[in-house]
Design a protein around this motif. Structure first.
Motif, mmCIF file in Angstrom:
data_model
loop_
_atom_site.group_PDB
_atom_site.id
_atom_site.type_symbol
_atom_site.label_atom_id
_atom_site.label_comp_id
_atom_site.label_asym_id
_atom_site.label_seq_id
_atom_site.Cartn_x
_atom_site.Cartn_y
_atom_site.Cartn_z
ATOM 1 N N ALA A 4 28.265 -7.013 42.859
ATOM 2 C CA ALA A 4 29.575 -7.672 42.797
ATOM 3 C C ALA A 4 29.475 -9.208 42.605
ATOM 4 O O ALA A 4 30.304 -9.689 41.621
ATOM 5 C CB ALA A 4 30.296 -7.370 43.987
ATOM 6 N N MET A 5 28.387 -9.632 43.268
ATOM 7 C CA MET A 5 28.130 -11.169 43.029
ATOM 8 C C MET A 5 27.631 -11.459 41.827
ATOM 9 O O MET A 5 28.131 -12.530 41.150
ATOM 10 C CB MET A 5 27.050 -11.531 44.247
ATOM 11 C CG MET A 5 27.759 -11.466 45.592
ATOM 12 S SD MET A 5 26.329 -11.852 46.804
ATOM 13 C CE MET A 5 26.777 -13.658 46.673
ATOM 14 N N LEU A 6 26.848 -10.692 41.168
ATOM 15 C CA LEU A 6 26.488 -11.001 40.021
ATOM 16 C C LEU A 6 27.783 -10.792 38.892
ATOM 17 O O LEU A 6 27.797 -11.841 37.823
ATOM 18 C CB LEU A 6 25.132 -9.999 39.314
ATOM 19 C CG LEU A 6 24.954 -10.026 38.135
ATOM 20 C CD1 LEU A 6 24.341 -11.365 37.667
ATOM 21 C CD2 LEU A 6 23.695 -8.798 37.895
ATOM 22 N N SER A 7 28.443 -10.088 39.135
ATOM 23 C CA SER A 7 29.611 -9.620 38.065
ATOM 24 C C SER A 7 30.715 -11.115 38.387
ATOM 25 O O SER A 7 30.867 -11.585 37.226
ATOM 26 C CB SER A 7 30.372 -8.589 38.564
ATOM 27 O OG SER A 7 29.568 -7.569 37.957
ATOM 28 N N GLY A 8 30.673 -11.585 39.470
ATOM 29 C CA GLY A 8 31.540 -12.702 39.467
ATOM 30 C C GLY A 8 30.767 -14.076 38.867
ATOM 31 O O GLY A 8 31.574 -14.832 38.396
ATOM 32 N N TRP A 9 29.522 -14.193 39.085
ATOM 33 C CA TRP A 9 28.818 -15.597 38.531
ATOM 34 C C TRP A 9 28.892 -15.125 37.094
ATOM 35 O O TRP A 9 29.062 -16.431 36.343
ATOM 36 C CB TRP A 9 27.359 -15.295 38.949
ATOM 37 C CG TRP A 9 27.139 -15.361 40.437
ATOM 38 C CD1 TRP A 9 28.143 -16.089 41.508
ATOM 39 C CD2 TRP A 9 25.941 -14.610 41.147
ATOM 40 N NE1 TRP A 9 27.236 -15.714 42.606
ATOM 41 C CE2 TRP A 9 26.145 -14.890 42.523
ATOM 42 C CE3 TRP A 9 24.868 -14.012 40.713
ATOM 43 C CZ2 TRP A 9 25.274 -14.766 43.449
ATOM 44 C CZ3 TRP A 9 23.961 -13.606 41.583
ATOM 45 C CH2 TRP A 9 24.235 -13.899 42.948
ATOM 46 N N PRO A 107 35.677 -6.852 49.623
ATOM 47 C CA PRO A 107 36.562 -7.325 48.538
ATOM 48 C C PRO A 107 36.217 -8.158 47.745
ATOM 49 O O PRO A 107 36.637 -8.536 46.887
ATOM 50 C CB PRO A 107 37.773 -7.751 49.567
ATOM 51 C CG PRO A 107 37.619 -6.856 50.783
ATOM 52 C CD PRO A 107 36.226 -6.617 51.056
ATOM 53 N N ALA A 108 34.868 -8.507 47.892
ATOM 54 C CA ALA A 108 34.252 -9.465 46.833
ATOM 55 C C ALA A 108 34.151 -8.830 45.581
ATOM 56 O O ALA A 108 34.053 -9.703 44.693
ATOM 57 C CB ALA A 108 32.889 -9.907 47.281
ATOM 58 N N ALA A 109 34.117 -7.481 45.642
ATOM 59 C CA ALA A 109 33.954 -6.825 44.355
ATOM 60 C C ALA A 109 35.302 -7.199 43.371
ATOM 61 O O ALA A 109 35.188 -6.925 42.336
ATOM 62 C CB ALA A 109 33.829 -5.307 44.651
ATOM 63 N N ILE A 110 36.200 -7.623 44.124
ATOM 64 C CA ILE A 110 37.448 -7.980 43.119
ATOM 65 C C ILE A 110 37.946 -9.449 43.289
ATOM 66 O O ILE A 110 38.894 -9.819 43.095
ATOM 67 C CB ILE A 110 38.899 -7.161 43.412
ATOM 68 C CG1 ILE A 110 39.135 -7.079 45.144
ATOM 69 C CG2 ILE A 110 38.547 -5.723 43.393
ATOM 70 C CD1 ILE A 110 40.389 -6.606 45.467
#
Length: 254
Positions: A4-9, A107-110
């Motif tokens: 999820a963090m990688l997706s956000g970056w 909720p970091a995933a969204i």
């Protein structure tokens, strides 16, 4: 959580070629990032100098994985851990200094997570700013100076989404017990919990005021709250639940 963090970056514009994932069993979501240029399981030599190394493991797996991860961390590498229970001292013993310990939630995933972080004394202002940027890609970030608070943070916000999901489950079951069809009860519970959460997120009012605004004197909500706020009600249950989760987080550090 690491995915999820990688997706956000990447969504915020990180050059995919600057990111590498060390994962023997990558998920489909992780594999999907490879086409964008993210590297999978490169050797420490291929990675070269690593500015920041994020440790996103189950704490029980850390001791086994640590020897293979240590070569990626150089003397100036910032190490950001999102593992529950694993102390900065334990991390420094493996990786050396420059450690930030953080506790995000799912909720970091969204992009709606909240993370609490604490930095070791040898973390520079620039490194702390880097850590803040990495963590903020998935939501809000709060910094504390006392690592001892992280166990309670884990119990409240780290584990907290599970409590909310349980509320939706049990509200649906209660609806069925009151005579509603299961599908309707499930939809009503799901939308009520998520909608109330969004209202709380958008409102300037605190939770107590929002609750009071729904509660008419001697009405249906008041009758329900008399049960939920009674001697053995929700407050007592949550206090015990958070205490149990805090205790377990401390046990994981041993």
């Amino acid at each position: 959580m690491g995915g999820a963090m990688l997706s956000g970056w990447l969504a915020q514009g990180l050059d995919a070629s600057r990111a590498a994932v060390i994962e023997p069993y990558p998920s489909e979501d992780i594999r999907a990032h490879l086409a964008k240029g993210v590297r999978l399981n490169p050797s420490p030599q291929d990675c070269g100098s690593v500015a920041a190394f994020v440790v996103a493991l189950k704490p029980q797996a850390f001791s086994e994985a640590a020897p293979a991860l240590k070569p990626y961390v150089g003397a100036a590498t910032l190490v950001v851990s999102i593992m529950a229970g694993t102390t900065m001292a334990s991390l420094a013993e493996v990786f050396g200094g420059h450690v930030v310990r953080a506790m995000p939630n799912t909720p970091a995933a969204i992009g709606r997570g909240i993370t609490v972080a604490v930095a070791a004394k040898d973390v520079s202002d620039a490194q702390r700013e880097t850590a803040d940027g990495l963590l903020r890609a998935t939501g809000l970030v709060e910094w504390v100076s006392d690592e001892g608070l992280i166990d309670a943070v884990t119990a409240v916000s780290g584990s907290g989404p599970a409590y909310v999901f349980l509320l939706a489950e049990e509200l649906a079951r209660a609806g069925v017990a009151a005579g509603l069809p299961e599908a309707l009860a499930t939809k009503l519970a799901r939308e009520t919990v998520s909608g109330a959460g969004e209202l709380l997120h958008r409102s300037d009012l605190d939770a107590a005021t929002l609750r009071q605004n729904v509660t008419s004197p001697a009405g249906t909500t008041a009758a329900a709250l008399e049960v939920l706020m009674g001697k053995d009600g929700l407050q007592s249950l949550l206090t015990r639940a958070v205490a149990a989760a805090t205790k377990r987080s401390k046990e994981l550090a041993k």
